[in-house]
Scaffold this active site. Structure first.
Site: not given
Ligand code: PBG
Length: 337
Positions: A208, A263
């Site tokens: 991520k 992601k």
């Molecule tokens: C939180 C989380 C995030 C997303 C999914 N879980 C945001 C982040 O890490 O700031 C992002 C999903 C999206 O942008 O559609 N931990």
């Protein structure tokens, strides 16, 4: 010169014998030789939920709403009818319940727990995924607890374990840690097993990245205002790194992840490809909020054909090796397939 270097027994023929357009010339022929297929079974639908009695618009994600629990249940039964196998829930926590250490995340009566119970009462045979991270619950918007100016890894894991157990207890089928703390998958797996939740899966947000494409999501769950410009670079990955993603995935597999995730999506297709090639694990990719917003905004301006570009982006994930895609377009995609 070039021609004479070919051995006609072993090399494929060249033009004019070989014409790749021949297979493309008719729709039936294109159907016959298509290499990848997108079906509703490839889709996971992320849904935002609120603690009120009506749905709320999300200005940076036109067409996506924060659903109240009644609408959530009808949306999930619609998802089931469309053949979508899993929905993922994300709560917009009322700000009065947000604290520095995110205690609301393990309140057995929190919005996530009430939501999954409402779903499980009304809809059968659909998987429900619970995101595990503290950002919807902390008043500073970070995914963990802050000590000495940074998110503290091991103390955060203690809270994530309580959050994961709380979600498993309430009925979530898949626990998806999105926090990027080191070692959290193994600790959560052990805690789930010790509490008898051996059937609850872990889908790890393994690779991520610290991405600008999460902007609209942070509006949706209300974590952007509090997070400010600080960013999450001390725990989410540097977009410049590829090999490091393989290390992250390898560790999560060793710690017991059932499936892994990359992601965001389109900007990281090389990572999806490498992860699938290297580990052959069930591999998912998240087409995040900003990717949705880009296609949507261009479509609303009449600059792109929404359905076509949406389906093109989704088949790209399949082509790169993903087994499935988390996308806000899930219902629209399933409808058009
Ligand atoms: C939180 C989380 C995030 C997303 C999914 N879980 C945001 C982040 O890490 O700031 C992002 C999903 C999206 O942008 O559609 N931990």
């Amino acid at each position: 010169m070039f021609e004479s270097s070919l051995d006609s027994d072993t090399m494929p023929g060249m033009y004019p014998q070989t014409r790749l357009r021949r297979l493309r010339s008719e729709a039936w022929s294109r159907d016959l030789v298509r290499e990848n297929l997108l079906t509703p079974k490839d889709l996971i639908w992320p849904i935002f939920i609120n603690d009120g009695y009506s749905d709320e618009d999300i200005p940076s994600m036109p067409g996506v709403k924060r659903l109240c629990l009644d609408s959530l249940v009808s949306s999930v039964s619609r998802a089931k009818k469309l053949g979508i196998p899993v929905v993922a829930l994300f709560p917009a926590t009322p700000s009065k319940l947000k604290t520095p250490d995110g205690e609301e995340s393990f309140n057995p009566d929190n919005l996530m727990c009430r939501a999954v119970k409402a779903i499980k009462q009304e809809v059968s045979d659909i998987g429900v995924l619970g995101d595990v991270a503290l950002d919807p619950y902390t008043d500073h918007g970070h995914d963990g607890v802050i000590r000495d100016g940074d998110v503290a890894n091991d103390e955060t894991i203690e809270v994530l374990i309580r959050q994961a157990l709380n979600q498993a207890e309430a009925g979530f089928d898949i626990i998806a840690p999105s926090d990027m703390m080191d070692g959290r998958v193994g600790e959560i797996r052990q805690a789930l097993d010790e509490s008898g939740f051996t059937r609850v899966q872990i889908m790890a947000y393994s690779a991520k990245y610290a991405s600008g494409f999460y902007g609209p999501f942070r509006d949706a769950v209300g974590s952007s205002g509090s997070l400010g410009k600080k960013g999450k670079h001390t725990y989410q990955m540097d977009p410049a790194n590829g090999n490091e993603a393989l290390r992250e995935v390898e560790l999560d597999i060793a710690e017991g992840a059932d499936s892994v995730m990359v992601k965001p999506g389109l900007a990281y297709l090389d990572i999806v490809y490498r992860v699938k090639e290297t580990f052959k694990m069930p591999t998912f990719v998240y087409q995040v909020s900003g990717e949705y917003a880009m296609i949507k905004a261009a479509a609303q301006n009449g600059w792109l054909d929404e359905k076509r570009c949406m389906l093109e982006s989704l088949i790209a994930f399949k082509r790169a090796g993903a087994d499935g895609v988390l996308t806000y377009y899930a219902p629209m995609a399933a409808e058009s397939l």
